[in-house]
Design a protein around this motif. Structure first.
Motif, PDB file in Angstrom:
ATOM      1  N   ILE A 193       3.580 -17.410   0.213  1.00  0.00           N
ATOM      2  CA  ILE A 193       4.254 -15.245  -0.268  1.00  0.00           C
ATOM      3  C   ILE A 193       2.528 -14.771  -0.163  1.00  0.00           C
ATOM      4  CG2 ILE A 193       3.710 -14.228  -2.360  1.00  0.00           C
ATOM      5  CD1 ILE A 193       5.671 -16.271  -3.734  1.00  0.00           C
ATOM      6  N   LEU A 194       1.781 -15.478   0.205  1.00  0.00           N
ATOM      7  CA  LEU A 194       0.617 -14.985   0.549  1.00  0.00           C
ATOM      8  C   LEU A 194       0.590 -13.987   1.948  1.00  0.00           C
ATOM      9  CD1 LEU A 194      -2.384 -16.078  -1.976  1.00  0.00           C
ATOM     10  CD2 LEU A 194      -1.163 -14.359  -1.985  1.00  0.00           C
ATOM     11  N   GLY A 195       0.982 -14.462   2.458  1.00  0.00           N
ATOM     12  CA  GLY A 195       0.660 -14.286   4.221  1.00  0.00           C
ATOM     13  C   GLY A 195       2.122 -13.756   4.872  1.00  0.00           C
ATOM     14  N   VAL A 228       8.738  -4.183   1.633  1.00  0.00           N
ATOM     15  CA  VAL A 228       7.347  -3.596   1.526  1.00  0.00           C
ATOM     16  C   VAL A 228       7.737  -4.142   0.537  1.00  0.00           C
ATOM     17  CG1 VAL A 228       5.779  -2.621   0.577  1.00  0.00           C
ATOM     18  CG2 VAL A 228       7.475  -2.382   3.422  1.00  0.00           C
ATOM     19  N   ASP A 229       8.037  -3.674  -0.596  1.00  0.00           N
ATOM     20  CA  ASP A 229       8.716  -3.509  -2.096  1.00  0.00           C
ATOM     21  C   ASP A 229       9.399  -5.592  -2.234  1.00  0.00           C
ATOM     22  OD1 ASP A 229       7.994  -1.335  -2.762  1.00  0.00           O
ATOM     23  OD2 ASP A 229       9.408  -0.269  -2.593  1.00  0.00           O
ATOM     24  N   ARG A 230      10.137  -5.629  -1.319  1.00  0.00           N
ATOM     25  CA  ARG A 230       9.972  -7.017  -2.052  1.00  0.00           C
ATOM     26  C   ARG A 230       9.011  -7.769  -1.928  1.00  0.00           C
ATOM     27  NH1 ARG A 230      14.383  -7.032   1.641  1.00  0.00           N
ATOM     28  NH2 ARG A 230      13.076  -8.412   3.141  1.00  0.00           N
ATOM     29  N   ARG A 231       8.368  -7.556  -1.090  1.00  0.00           N
ATOM     30  CA  ARG A 231       7.423  -8.999  -0.925  1.00  0.00           C
ATOM     31  C   ARG A 231       5.952  -8.629  -1.408  1.00  0.00           C
ATOM     32  NH1 ARG A 231       6.293  -8.681   5.801  1.00  0.00           N
ATOM     33  NH2 ARG A 231       7.995 -10.441   6.278  1.00  0.00           N
ATOM     34  N   TRP A 232       5.809  -7.719  -1.858  1.00  0.00           N
ATOM     35  CA  TRP A 232       5.196  -7.255  -3.442  1.00  0.00           C
ATOM     36  C   TRP A 232       5.380  -7.731  -4.657  1.00  0.00           C
ATOM     37  CZ3 TRP A 232       0.118  -6.035  -3.393  1.00  0.00           C
ATOM     38  CH2 TRP A 232      -0.549  -5.927  -4.574  1.00  0.00           C
ATOM     39  N   LYS A 233       7.393  -7.624  -4.685  1.00  0.00           N
ATOM     40  CA  LYS A 233       7.473  -7.931  -6.175  1.00  0.00           C
ATOM     41  C   LYS A 233       7.514  -9.985  -6.163  1.00  0.00           C
ATOM     42  CE  LYS A 233      11.941  -7.929  -9.022  1.00  0.00           C
ATOM     43  NZ  LYS A 233      11.116  -8.709  -9.850  1.00  0.00           N
ATOM     44  N   GLU A 234       7.434  -9.736  -5.124  1.00  0.00           N
ATOM     45  CA  GLU A 234       7.300 -11.240  -5.444  1.00  0.00           C
ATOM     46  C   GLU A 234       6.463 -11.831  -5.144  1.00  0.00           C
ATOM     47  OE1 GLU A 234       9.086 -14.746  -1.388  1.00  0.00           O
ATOM     48  OE2 GLU A 234       7.912 -13.396  -1.250  1.00  0.00           O
ATOM     49  N   VAL A 251       0.650   3.227  -3.823  1.00  0.00           N
ATOM     50  CA  VAL A 251       2.080   3.208  -2.966  1.00  0.00           C
ATOM     51  C   VAL A 251       2.964   1.546  -3.517  1.00  0.00           C
ATOM     52  CG1 VAL A 251       3.952   3.254  -0.542  1.00  0.00           C
ATOM     53  CG2 VAL A 251       1.261   4.661  -1.094  1.00  0.00           C
ATOM     54  N   PHE A 252       1.592   0.453  -3.638  1.00  0.00           N
ATOM     55  CA  PHE A 252       2.921  -0.834  -3.895  1.00  0.00           C
ATOM     56  C   PHE A 252       2.666  -0.728  -5.324  1.00  0.00           C
ATOM     57  CE2 PHE A 252       1.800  -4.023  -0.420  1.00  0.00           C
ATOM     58  CZ  PHE A 252       1.976  -3.185   0.597  1.00  0.00           C
TER      59      PHE A 252
END
Length: 311
Positions: free
Chosen positions: A102-104, A146-152, A259-260
């Motif tokens: 996830i962090l990658g 972007v939003d998907r990965r940040w939320k994950e 933004v995130f």
């Protein structure tokens, strides 16, 4: 213990890695080995020894906020290398290796997003709601991934916080000694959630000091007389379990963090963008050091020096 603790909380990985000196790290590199890889290959009992081995009466635990997207074999200790001799010389220093997949993804997203020229928009307000309005006015679009990965990643932060709280209060892992917690970005959010968990479980003497850098942690504001005040619910609880210093390091330049976090209510503030006006929390403006969010990974030592973390 680290791997077992992570599994208990539904995490892919949660382990402690010794922060080696530059010379030790170079020695491992010359031998074609990697500190993080070595720890990954150890048995459960050996990982326990890593956490419990006490050469100092103090312990410092550091946690990163993302993994660089181009790192095939990542050393989770690398952002903190140097602090073990220059900042926390009288402390055993460990880094947390957690959720590498996830962090990658977050690391790759940060690189791609910053390459799109996000900083060129110009930051005029330091809360995500206002940033969202300016962003929309500039007709900028944020790719869904972007939003998907940040939320994950944010979804895993709370569980990682529980794992950290359990680990640092386990005598076999921490060795019953004062602990300082240092983290940037998502790592700082993990620490914040760990403090909430410690408060919830009534463990008020496990943490000596805390340094949060660029934390995606919300502050709830009210302004009855035109002055902003932080809602004490979360921040007072977090402060209550820290016996010495609680430091919030922020940057006014961090457009990416804004933004995130932009989907929050207009009245929300983010700790990584602004000072926290609550008793017992020290605020350090790192705007001269941090131009963009990814700078945190390479400026940990300088930020700690600015915050006088060694005092």
């Amino acid at each position: 213990v680290g791997w077992k603790m992570g599994t208990k909380f539904g995490l892919e990985d949660f382990r402690f890695v010794a922060v080696k000196t530059v010379e030790e790290a170079q020695h491992h590199e010359n031998q074609g080995t990697n500190t993080d890889t070595e720890v990954r290959q150890r048995t459960e009992s050996q990982v326990t020894d890593l956490g419990a081995k006490c050469s100092s009466v103090q312990c410092t635990v550091c946690i990163e906020g993302w993994v660089p997207g181009d790192d095939e074999i990542h050393d989770s200790a690398s952002p903190f290398r140097g602090v073990e001799t220059h900042i926390f010389a009288n402390s055993d220093v460990f880094a947390v290796a957690w959720e590498p997949t996830i962090l990658g993804r977050v690391g790759r997203t940060l690189t791609e997003f910053q390459a799109s020229g996000v900083e060129s928009v110009g930051l005029v307000e330091h809360n995500p709601g206002m940033i969202a309005r300016v962003w929309k006015g500039k007709k900028r679009e944020v790719p869904p991934k972007v939003d998907r990965r940040w939320k994950e990643a944010m979804d895993q932060v709370e569980e990682a916080g529980k794992a950290m709280a359990a680990a640092i209060t386990d005598a076999e892992v921490a060795g019953r000694r004062p602990i300082t917690l240092v983290g940037f970005s998502l790592g700082a959010a993990v620490i914040f959630h760990a403090l909430q968990e410690l408060y919830k479980t009534g463990k008020f003497h496990a943490v000596q000091s805390v340094v949060l850098m660029g934390a995606p942690a919300l502050m709830h504001w009210t302004a009855p007389d035109g002055e902003a005040e932080a809602d004490v619910s979360q921040w007072t609880k977090a402060r209550a379990v820290v016996s010495d210093r609680f430091v919030n390091c922020y940057s006014k330049n961090d457009w990416v963090l804004g933004v995130f976090m932009r989907k929050m209510d207009w009245s929300e503030q983010v700790a990584g963008l602004s000072p926290i006006n609550i008793e017992g929390v020290e605020n350090v403006d790192c705007s001269d050091l941090i131009v963009r969010h990814t700078d945190y990974a390479t400026k940990v030592r300088q930020i700690l020096e600015l915050a006088e973390a060694f005092r």
